[in-house]
Design a protein around this motif. Structure first.
Motif, PDB file in Angstrom:
ATOM      1  N   THR A   1      47.492  38.882  35.635  1.00 49.72           N
ATOM      2  CA  THR A   1      47.754  40.181  36.258  1.00 49.72           C
ATOM      3  C   THR A   1      47.238  41.328  35.403  1.00 49.72           C
ATOM      4  O   THR A   1      46.849  42.376  35.931  1.00 49.72           O
ATOM      5  N   GLN A   2      47.198  41.153  34.073  1.00 46.41           N
ATOM      6  CA  GLN A   2      46.620  42.181  33.209  1.00 46.41           C
ATOM      7  C   GLN A   2      45.135  42.388  33.503  1.00 46.41           C
ATOM      8  O   GLN A   2      44.586  43.460  33.243  1.00 46.41           O
ATOM      9  N   ALA A   3      44.490  41.378  34.044  1.00 48.42           N
ATOM     10  CA  ALA A   3      43.074  41.480  34.399  1.00 48.42           C
ATOM     11  C   ALA A   3      42.883  42.098  35.779  1.00 48.42           C
ATOM     12  O   ALA A   3      41.757  42.159  36.273  1.00 48.42           O
ATOM     13  N   GLY A   4      43.969  42.553  36.400  1.00 46.91           N
ATOM     14  CA  GLY A   4      43.874  43.167  37.715  1.00 46.91           C
ATOM     15  C   GLY A   4      43.746  42.162  38.841  1.00 46.91           C
ATOM     16  O   GLY A   4      43.307  42.503  39.947  1.00 46.91           O
ATOM     17  N   LEU A   5      44.137  40.916  38.583  1.00 44.87           N
ATOM     18  CA  LEU A   5      44.023  39.859  39.579  1.00 44.87           C
ATOM     19  C   LEU A   5      45.406  39.372  40.001  1.00 44.87           C
ATOM     20  O   LEU A   5      46.390  39.572  39.287  1.00 44.87           O
ATOM     21  N   THR A   6      45.469  38.720  41.138  1.00 44.26           N
ATOM     22  CA  THR A   6      46.728  38.235  41.679  1.00 44.26           C
ATOM     23  C   THR A   6      46.983  36.814  41.197  1.00 44.26           C
ATOM     24  O   THR A   6      46.168  35.912  41.433  1.00 44.26           O
ATOM     25  N   ALA A   7      48.090  36.606  40.514  1.00 46.80           N
ATOM     26  CA  ALA A   7      48.429  35.297  39.970  1.00 46.80           C
ATOM     27  C   ALA A   7      49.286  34.509  40.948  1.00 46.80           C
ATOM     28  O   ALA A   7      50.105  35.072  41.676  1.00 46.80           O
ATOM     29  N   VAL A   8      49.090  33.207  40.942  1.00 46.53           N
ATOM     30  CA  VAL A   8      49.941  32.285  41.694  1.00 46.53           C
ATOM     31  C   VAL A   8      50.498  31.280  40.692  1.00 46.53           C
ATOM     32  O   VAL A   8      49.815  30.327  40.307  1.00 46.53           O
ATOM     33  N   PRO A   9      51.717  31.484  40.192  1.00 48.71           N
ATOM     34  CA  PRO A   9      52.308  30.522  39.249  1.00 48.71           C
ATOM     35  C   PRO A   9      52.573  29.198  39.962  1.00 48.71           C
ATOM     36  O   PRO A   9      53.184  29.172  41.028  1.00 48.71           O
ATOM     37  N   VAL A  10      52.104  28.109  39.383  1.00 49.56           N
ATOM     38  CA  VAL A  10      52.310  26.784  39.968  1.00 49.56           C
ATOM     39  C   VAL A  10      52.740  25.802  38.884  1.00 49.56           C
ATOM     40  O   VAL A  10      52.346  25.927  37.718  1.00 49.56           O
ATOM     41  N   GLY A  11      53.541  24.828  39.294  1.00 53.44           N
ATOM     42  CA  GLY A  11      53.927  23.763  38.385  1.00 53.44           C
ATOM     43  C   GLY A  11      54.806  24.214  37.247  1.00 53.44           C
ATOM     44  O   GLY A  11      55.561  25.189  37.350  1.00 53.44           O
ATOM     45  N   SER A  12      54.677  23.519  36.131  1.00 53.32           N
ATOM     46  CA  SER A  12      55.492  23.792  34.947  1.00 53.32           C
ATOM     47  C   SER A  12      54.575  24.071  33.760  1.00 53.32           C
ATOM     48  O   SER A  12      53.392  23.734  33.769  1.00 53.32           O
ATOM     49  N   ASP A  13      55.145  24.688  32.738  1.00 55.89           N
ATOM     50  CA  ASP A  13      54.371  25.033  31.551  1.00 55.89           C
ATOM     51  C   ASP A  13      54.192  23.809  30.659  1.00 55.89           C
ATOM     52  O   ASP A  13      55.133  23.031  30.442  1.00 55.89           O
ATOM     53  N   ARG A  14      52.993  23.662  30.129  1.00 52.68           N
ATOM     54  CA  ARG A  14      52.692  22.563  29.216  1.00 52.68           C
ATOM     55  C   ARG A  14      51.713  23.062  28.177  1.00 52.68           C
ATOM     56  O   ARG A  14      50.716  23.689  28.520  1.00 52.68           O
ATOM     57  N   ASN A  15      52.015  22.802  26.900  1.00 52.53           N
ATOM     58  CA  ASN A  15      51.165  23.272  25.806  1.00 52.53           C
ATOM     59  C   ASN A  15      50.179  22.178  25.414  1.00 52.53           C
ATOM     60  O   ASN A  15      50.529  21.216  24.742  1.00 52.53           O
TER      61      ASN A  15
ATOM     62  N   THR B   1      40.810  32.030  26.125  1.00 49.99           N
ATOM     63  CA  THR B   1      39.404  31.762  25.850  1.00 49.99           C
ATOM     64  C   THR B   1      38.687  31.226  27.079  1.00 49.99           C
ATOM     65  O   THR B   1      37.521  31.529  27.322  1.00 49.99           O
ATOM     66  N   PHE B   2      39.381  30.423  27.894  1.00 48.54           N
ATOM     67  CA  PHE B   2      38.785  29.866  29.109  1.00 48.54           C
ATOM     68  C   PHE B   2      38.837  30.877  30.256  1.00 48.54           C
ATOM     69  O   PHE B   2      37.842  31.117  30.946  1.00 48.54           O
ATOM     70  N   PHE B   3      40.000  31.456  30.456  1.00 50.01           N
ATOM     71  CA  PHE B   3      40.218  32.330  31.609  1.00 50.01           C
ATOM     72  C   PHE B   3      39.327  33.559  31.591  1.00 50.01           C
ATOM     73  O   PHE B   3      38.815  33.995  32.639  1.00 50.01           O
ATOM     74  N   TYR B   4      39.112  34.143  30.419  1.00 49.89           N
ATOM     75  CA  TYR B   4      38.327  35.374  30.345  1.00 49.89           C
ATOM     76  C   TYR B   4      36.923  35.202  30.922  1.00 49.89           C
ATOM     77  O   TYR B   4      36.320  36.166  31.414  1.00 49.89           O
ATOM     78  N   HIS B   5      36.377  33.983  30.888  1.00 43.96           N
ATOM     79  CA  HIS B   5      35.052  33.747  31.463  1.00 43.96           C
ATOM     80  C   HIS B   5      35.068  33.823  32.987  1.00 43.96           C
ATOM     81  O   HIS B   5      34.029  34.069  33.612  1.00 43.96           O
ATOM     82  N   LEU B   6      36.221  33.621  33.600  1.00 46.44           N
ATOM     83  CA  LEU B   6      36.326  33.652  35.054  1.00 46.44           C
ATOM     84  C   LEU B   6      36.478  35.060  35.617  1.00 46.44           C
ATOM     85  O   LEU B   6      36.170  35.308  36.785  1.00 46.44           O
ATOM     86  N   VAL B   7      36.954  35.969  34.789  1.00 42.85           N
ATOM     87  CA  VAL B   7      37.384  37.274  35.294  1.00 42.85           C
ATOM     88  C   VAL B   7      36.269  38.089  35.951  1.00 42.85           C
ATOM     89  O   VAL B   7      36.440  38.583  37.066  1.00 42.85           O
ATOM     90  N   PRO B   8      35.091  38.287  35.317  1.00 42.48           N
ATOM     91  CA  PRO B   8      34.062  39.099  35.982  1.00 42.48           C
ATOM     92  C   PRO B   8      33.638  38.545  37.334  1.00 42.48           C
ATOM     93  O   PRO B   8      33.343  39.309  38.259  1.00 42.48           O
TER      94      PRO B   8
END
Length: 411
Positions: free
Chosen positions: A44-58, A12-19
């Motif tokens: 990456t599905q949005a055609g952008l380059t991801a940089v995984p950082v840190g650890s996962d947290r929900n 919901t947050f990320f999709y606003h950044l994509v365009p």
């Protein structure tokens, strides 16, 4: 220039950044998106380059353990940010403990897992500009640590900036929880706290002015461009509708975060069964539906919207803005977070109906009003025109270049 985007791992947050990211890429700039590792496939599905950082947290799972949990979030904006439009709560007695808890809780929770790796990457890659959404203030820390300019990208009304305005006006000698939090990182990474760390060097916003509530901050406004993830247009949507088409969608958050809808969709569909319309409902597990209902698990809203005579939905920004961009009259049945505020704004613009405590019968009556009263069509067209007159994401790239040069602090 090099642009680093940071986002909390929520679609919901990320999709606003994509365009905006696409616009920067097509203008020739290098763009990367830093996120928790589990979220990299969405990037990456949005055609952008991801940089995984840190650890996962929900964040949502952690929120459930705090007072009220996600159920409290269903009832409205979480404290203390509910004070932005509530005069009774705009006092230091409410804001000081509220902001202290917000910083200790969900601001830190959504940032701590990635800060160290994000700073390390930023110092190595040396971005000129860092763009962060309001829950990813690790982006501000990384920008300060490497000398980049940085901007907030809004996905809602600016309740964060608005409440910050109220707090700074009232604070007096009280210790600032944001200053204390950021200053700890400043001592580690070699910078001093500045107000920009809370609200950015400037703020990016793709809401039309009639739907936004601003703080006293510099904004760069541009057009909302819909993006909802990977999608294809089904065959039936490529043919003209035989009857007026009504979209019915309650959004992803209702099921992915909050565990269900706040109204009975089968009852709503039954109530609309004798209306001479085709209802396209995005939902799952409803069983048998009336003959005038097309039930789909998902359909790209930006493709569906231009074919609709009206839309019924929860009032989430992405959904509302997508139908507004297509000039479609809307019925909002808001329930949680910022939805009631957007629904009220839509009604003020004359582009739709804000329906609280909905029933199947009142939804049916409201849909008929949207179809029969031409004032809603005129209001929707006016809102569409307001959105169309804003510059596109591509148009503001030169402004971003100028602002980056103005605020970049050097390496």
């Amino acid at each position: 220039m090099r642009v680093l985007l940071t986002t909390y791992p929520e679609k919901t947050f990320f999709y606003h950044l994509v365009p905006l990211a696409w616009a920067l890429r097509t203008a020739g700039h290098e763009v990367r998106v830093a996120c928790q590792p589990k979220f990299a496939p969405v990037v990456t599905q949005a055609g952008l380059t991801a940089v995984p950082v840190g650890s996962d947290r929900n964040f949502w799972r952690i929120t459930e353990t705090r007072a009220g949990g996600t159920e409290a979030m269903r009832e409205g904006i979480m404290p203390p940010y509910d004070a932005f439009d509530d005069v009774a709560k705009q006092n230091l007695g409410y804001l000081q403990p509220g902001l202290t808890e917000a910083v200790r809780g969900w601001h830190r929770v959504s940032n701590f897992p990635i800060v160290a790796d994000l700073v390390e990457f930023a110092r190595a890659w040396k971005p000129d500009l860092v763009v962060w959404e309001p829950l990813s203030q690790a982006g501000a820390i990384a920008a300060r640590a490497c000398g980049a300019a940085h901007a907030r990208m809004l996905w809602s009304i600016d309740l964060f900036g608005g409440v910050r305005d109220h707090y700074l006006r009232l604070r007096g000698a009280e210790p600032d929880p944001f200053e204390a939090w950021f200053s700890g990182y400043g001592r580690k990474y070699g910078f001093e706290f500045g107000e920009d760390m809370v609200t950015g060097d400037f703020t990016l916003d793709h809401l039309p002015g009639s739907l936004q509530i601003e703080a006293d901050l510099p904004y760069l406004r541009f057009q909302y461009v819909p993006y909802g993830g990977p999608a294809s247009v089904p065959d039936w949507l490529q043919r003209p509708a035989e009857r007026p088409r009504i979209a019915l969608t309650m959004g992803l958050s209702a099921t992915e975060i909050f565990g269900g809808y706040h109204l009975s969709l089968p009852d709503v569909l039954d109530a609309l069964s004798d209306v001479d319309v085709e209802v396209v409902a995005t939902a799952q597990g409803l069983g048998t539906v009336p003959a005038n209902v097309r039930l789909v698990s998902y359909v790209p809203l930006h493709a569906l919207a231009p074919t609709c005579a009206a839309a019924v939905h929860h009032g989430g920004l992405g959904t509302l803005a997508t139908f507004a961009r297509a000039g479609v009259p809307q019925l909002c049945v808001p329930h949680h977070l910022d939805e009631p505020i957007f629904a009220a704004g839509l009604a003020r613009a004359g582009a739709g109906i804000d329906l609280r405590s909905p029933t199947a019968d009142t939804i049916r009556e409201s849909v008929r009003r949207l179809l029969d009263d031409p004032s809603f069509t005129r209001g929707a067209a006016s809102l569409q025109s307001e959105m169309d007159t804003l510059p596109s994401p591509n148009d503001i790239v030169p402004d971003l270049e100028d602002l980056t040069a103005k605020f970049r602090r050097g390496s």
